[in-house]
Design a protein around this motif. Sequence first.
Motif, PDB file in Angstrom:
ATOM      1  N   LEU A   1       1.204  -1.244  -0.223  1.00  0.00           N
ATOM      2  CA  LEU A   1       0.058  -0.094  -0.414  1.00  0.00           C
ATOM      3  C   LEU A   1       0.452   1.326  -0.068  1.00  0.00           C
ATOM      4  N   ASP A   2       2.380   1.332   0.709  1.00  0.00           N
ATOM      5  CA  ASP A   2       2.773   2.299   1.172  1.00  0.00           C
ATOM      6  C   ASP A   2       3.367   2.516  -0.122  1.00  0.00           C
ATOM      7  N   SER A   3       3.630   1.130  -1.046  1.00  0.00           N
ATOM      8  CA  SER A   3       4.380   1.433  -2.055  1.00  0.00           C
ATOM      9  C   SER A   3       3.454   2.272  -3.083  1.00  0.00           C
ATOM     10  N   LEU A   4       2.537   1.998  -3.656  1.00  0.00           N
ATOM     11  CA  LEU A   4       1.168   2.620  -4.819  1.00  0.00           C
ATOM     12  C   LEU A   4       1.538   3.702  -4.192  1.00  0.00           C
ATOM     13  N   GLY A   5       1.019   4.542  -3.377  1.00  0.00           N
ATOM     14  CA  GLY A   5       1.003   5.967  -2.601  1.00  0.00           C
ATOM     15  C   GLY A   5       1.455   6.944  -3.236  1.00  0.00           C
ATOM     16  N   HIS A   6       3.282   5.961  -2.839  1.00  0.00           N
ATOM     17  CA  HIS A   6       3.741   7.138  -2.744  1.00  0.00           C
ATOM     18  C   HIS A   6       4.711   7.064  -4.266  1.00  0.00           C
ATOM     19  N   ARG A   7       3.592   6.502  -5.347  1.00  0.00           N
ATOM     20  CA  ARG A   7       4.323   5.939  -6.683  1.00  0.00           C
ATOM     21  C   ARG A   7       4.451   7.864  -7.019  1.00  0.00           C
ATOM     22  N   GLN A   8       4.948   7.736  -8.103  1.00  0.00           N
ATOM     23  CA  GLN A   8       4.746   9.120  -9.099  1.00  0.00           C
ATOM     24  C   GLN A   8       4.073   9.195  -9.892  1.00  0.00           C
ATOM     25  N   ASN A   9       3.389  10.111 -10.732  1.00  0.00           N
ATOM     26  CA  ASN A   9       2.633  10.088 -11.425  1.00  0.00           C
ATOM     27  C   ASN A   9       1.164   8.861 -11.483  1.00  0.00           C
ATOM     28  N   ARG A  10       1.214   8.611 -10.092  1.00  0.00           N
ATOM     29  CA  ARG A  10      -0.105   8.012  -9.680  1.00  0.00           C
ATOM     30  C   ARG A  10      -0.824   8.022 -10.719  1.00  0.00           C
ATOM     31  N   GLN A  11      -2.213   6.996 -11.411  1.00  0.00           N
ATOM     32  CA  GLN A  11      -2.580   7.327 -12.472  1.00  0.00           C
ATOM     33  C   GLN A  11      -3.826   6.719 -11.789  1.00  0.00           C
ATOM     34  N   PHE A  12      -4.320   5.753 -10.609  1.00  0.00           N
ATOM     35  CA  PHE A  12      -6.083   5.520 -10.138  1.00  0.00           C
ATOM     36  C   PHE A  12      -6.365   5.825  -8.954  1.00  0.00           C
ATOM     37  N   LEU A  13      -7.126   5.594  -8.766  1.00  0.00           N
ATOM     38  CA  LEU A  13      -7.443   5.547  -7.138  1.00  0.00           C
ATOM     39  C   LEU A  13      -7.154   4.747  -6.186  1.00  0.00           C
ATOM     40  N   LEU A  14      -6.802   4.753  -4.969  1.00  0.00           N
ATOM     41  CA  LEU A  14      -5.704   3.472  -4.117  1.00  0.00           C
ATOM     42  C   LEU A  14      -6.647   3.712  -2.960  1.00  0.00           C
TER      43      LEU A  14
ATOM     44  N   ASN B   1     -20.095   1.631  -5.136  1.00  0.00           N
ATOM     45  CA  ASN B   1     -20.480   2.851  -5.606  1.00  0.00           C
ATOM     46  C   ASN B   1     -19.512   3.874  -5.388  1.00  0.00           C
ATOM     47  N   PHE B   2     -19.956   3.844  -3.603  1.00  0.00           N
ATOM     48  CA  PHE B   2     -18.561   5.572  -2.782  1.00  0.00           C
ATOM     49  C   PHE B   2     -17.128   4.935  -3.797  1.00  0.00           C
ATOM     50  N   PHE B   3     -16.651   4.113  -4.337  1.00  0.00           N
ATOM     51  CA  PHE B   3     -15.282   4.057  -4.671  1.00  0.00           C
ATOM     52  C   PHE B   3     -15.558   4.596  -6.438  1.00  0.00           C
ATOM     53  N   LEU B   4     -16.567   4.593  -7.175  1.00  0.00           N
ATOM     54  CA  LEU B   4     -17.400   5.003  -8.353  1.00  0.00           C
ATOM     55  C   LEU B   4     -17.501   6.659  -7.941  1.00  0.00           C
ATOM     56  N   GLU B   5     -18.284   6.601  -6.750  1.00  0.00           N
ATOM     57  CA  GLU B   5     -18.791   8.679  -6.956  1.00  0.00           C
ATOM     58  C   GLU B   5     -17.544   9.127  -6.850  1.00  0.00           C
ATOM     59  N   PHE B   6     -16.624   8.407  -5.751  1.00  0.00           N
ATOM     60  CA  PHE B   6     -14.942   9.411  -6.286  1.00  0.00           C
ATOM     61  C   PHE B   6     -14.508   9.314  -6.182  1.00  0.00           C
ATOM     62  N   ALA B   7     -14.165   8.520  -7.624  1.00  0.00           N
ATOM     63  CA  ALA B   7     -13.685   8.189  -8.447  1.00  0.00           C
ATOM     64  C   ALA B   7     -13.987   9.195 -10.087  1.00  0.00           C
ATOM     65  N   THR B   8     -15.132   9.348  -9.826  1.00  0.00           N
ATOM     66  CA  THR B   8     -15.879  10.130 -11.024  1.00  0.00           C
ATOM     67  C   THR B   8     -15.353  11.755 -10.442  1.00  0.00           C
ATOM     68  N   LYS B   9     -15.386  12.277  -8.945  1.00  0.00           N
ATOM     69  CA  LYS B   9     -15.114  13.595  -9.091  1.00  0.00           C
ATOM     70  C   LYS B   9     -13.392  13.833  -8.570  1.00  0.00           C
ATOM     71  N   THR B  10     -12.659  12.578  -8.681  1.00  0.00           N
ATOM     72  CA  THR B  10     -11.280  12.565  -8.677  1.00  0.00           C
ATOM     73  C   THR B  10     -10.640  12.578  -9.984  1.00  0.00           C
ATOM     74  N   PHE B  11     -11.092  11.584 -10.991  1.00  0.00           N
ATOM     75  CA  PHE B  11     -11.031  11.918 -12.925  1.00  0.00           C
ATOM     76  C   PHE B  11     -11.469  13.126 -13.605  1.00  0.00           C
ATOM     77  N   ASP B  12     -11.035  13.620 -14.284  1.00  0.00           N
ATOM     78  CA  ASP B  12     -11.737  14.276 -14.883  1.00  0.00           C
ATOM     79  C   ASP B  12     -11.945  12.696 -16.506  1.00  0.00           C
ATOM     80  N   LYS B  13     -12.555  13.820 -17.729  1.00  0.00           N
ATOM     81  CA  LYS B  13     -12.999  13.614 -18.777  1.00  0.00           C
ATOM     82  C   LYS B  13     -12.380  12.451 -19.275  1.00  0.00           C
ATOM     83  N   LYS B  14     -10.370  12.787 -19.224  1.00  0.00           N
ATOM     84  CA  LYS B  14      -9.728  12.367 -20.311  1.00  0.00           C
ATOM     85  C   LYS B  14      -9.012  11.182 -19.175  1.00  0.00           C
TER      86      LYS B  14
END
Length: 195
Positions: free
Chosen positions: A93-106, A174-187
């Motif tokens: 978890l720590d290795s993923l959280g501190h990954r540079q330019n992470r493009q996924f919801l953790l 449902n919570f993860f989808l809702e948060f991901a929608t707020k976190t990622f833009d249309k691209k």
Amino acid sequence: MGYAIAEAALEAGHEVILISGPVKLDPPRNAKFVSVSASDEMFDAVHRHVGNCDVCILCAAVADYKPARVSPVKIKKRAGNLSLELIPTRDILDSLGHRQNRQFLLVGFAAETNDVEQNAAQKLHAKNCDIMVANDARLGMESDENELIILFRNGEMRKISRASKTILGRELVNFFLEFATKTFDKKNEMITERT
């Protein structure tokens, strides 16, 4: 809990990669299933597949420690005590959280026995997660029911009352989808302005 979330995500139409250690559960039929048996295998498998994920959910730690040396043969019983030296496992978890330019919801999980909300909040920030799902481990890890506290990086908090893991899995997806929608833009690029 991981299998319940995988089932719920599949029901909602998402693709699922389920990386699992040995358990007495059948993997969901339509998930890509990766079986591992050691913490280093789990670390490698997660890092191998995370580039294909929009949401990465880590439900359970493999173990916090492992033996410093592994005997190639059985250690025979003898008189007196036996001491084992333990070393920390690699923190996935720590290795993923501190990954540079992470493009996924953790999403991380915190099974706590005391100060559940406070310890989960500390873990959320220390591991640089977007969401931390906390539960009181005293309720029983083997139980089919649990209650959860969900902490979000933006300071929001939600609670889910005691329910079956199937229902909890659906609520969490449902919570993860809702948060991901707020976190990622249309691209599908992560919005870096986090509060």
